[in-house]
Design an enzyme around this catalytic site. Structure first.
Site, mmCIF file in Angstrom:
data_model
loop_
_atom_site.group_PDB
_atom_site.id
_atom_site.type_symbol
_atom_site.label_atom_id
_atom_site.label_comp_id
_atom_site.label_asym_id
_atom_site.label_seq_id
_atom_site.Cartn_x
_atom_site.Cartn_y
_atom_site.Cartn_z
ATOM 1 N N TYR A 96 0.834 -1.021 -0.118
ATOM 2 C CA TYR A 96 0.017 -0.137 0.001
ATOM 3 C C TYR A 96 0.841 1.490 0.086
ATOM 4 O O TYR A 96 0.714 2.218 -0.588
ATOM 5 C CB TYR A 96 -1.126 0.011 1.203
ATOM 6 C CG TYR A 96 -1.936 1.069 1.246
ATOM 7 C CD1 TYR A 96 -3.118 0.982 0.510
ATOM 8 C CD2 TYR A 96 -1.721 2.297 2.070
ATOM 9 C CE1 TYR A 96 -3.998 2.008 0.785
ATOM 10 C CE2 TYR A 96 -2.647 3.408 2.001
ATOM 11 C CZ TYR A 96 -3.872 3.266 1.283
ATOM 12 O OH TYR A 96 -4.614 4.427 1.457
ATOM 13 N N HIS A 147 1.445 4.044 -3.082
ATOM 14 C CA HIS A 147 1.000 5.547 -3.048
ATOM 15 C C HIS A 147 2.318 6.485 -3.119
ATOM 16 O O HIS A 147 2.132 7.600 -3.535
ATOM 17 C CB HIS A 147 0.403 5.755 -1.484
ATOM 18 C CG HIS A 147 -0.992 5.527 -1.452
ATOM 19 N ND1 HIS A 147 -1.565 4.297 -1.751
ATOM 20 C CD2 HIS A 147 -2.086 6.338 -1.893
ATOM 21 C CE1 HIS A 147 -3.064 4.362 -1.547
ATOM 22 N NE2 HIS A 147 -3.275 5.463 -1.890
ATOM 23 N N TYR A 168 -3.583 15.964 1.494
ATOM 24 C CA TYR A 168 -4.159 14.699 1.602
ATOM 25 C C TYR A 168 -3.230 13.682 2.316
ATOM 26 O O TYR A 168 -2.113 13.346 1.722
ATOM 27 C CB TYR A 168 -4.522 14.101 0.125
ATOM 28 C CG TYR A 168 -5.431 12.864 -0.041
ATOM 29 C CD1 TYR A 168 -5.690 12.061 1.069
ATOM 30 C CD2 TYR A 168 -5.812 12.345 -1.307
ATOM 31 C CE1 TYR A 168 -6.589 10.949 1.003
ATOM 32 C CE2 TYR A 168 -6.512 11.367 -1.462
ATOM 33 C CZ TYR A 168 -6.993 10.625 -0.469
ATOM 34 O OH TYR A 168 -7.694 9.508 -0.474
#
Length: 104
Positions: free
Chosen positions: A18, A22, A41
């Site tokens: 993950y 990203h 974000y």
């Protein structure tokens, strides 16, 4: 400027994948988010529960959750579907969170 928060869930044992995905976020997705008014974000992981907590600062009324019809977003969902809890359309199961305190 508004602040949005929501939670999602990561499948067990895929934390590093993950993070890798990203860290390699597609430039076209990053541009789409920025062009949509998202100036910040961040995603945090609770390793015990696999819950992801996402936070966004958004200029305007909508955040990333409002980009569901965009083909870039749909492609990202498909790419992430194997490591997250997802809906039938591969969108992440996402639960909006209500802000109950903010200190400036």
């Amino acid at each position: 400027m508004q602040r949005l928060a929501f939670k999602m869930k990561l499948k067990p044992g895929v934390k590093q994948e993950y993070i890798k995905r990203h860290n390699e976020i597609w430039p076209e997705l990053k541009s789409l988010l920025t062009d949509s008014g998202i100036s910040e974000y961040a995603i945090f992981l609770d390793e015990k529960t696999h819950n992801l907590f996402a936070f966004q600062k958004v200029d305007g009324t909508g955040g990333s959750q409002d980009l569901a019809d965009n083909p870039i977003v749909q492609k990202w969902w498909d790419y992430m579907a194997d490591i997250m809890e997802v809906n039938p359309d591969n969108s992440p199961v996402s639960i909006p969170l209500e802000e109950v305190f903010y200190m400036k």
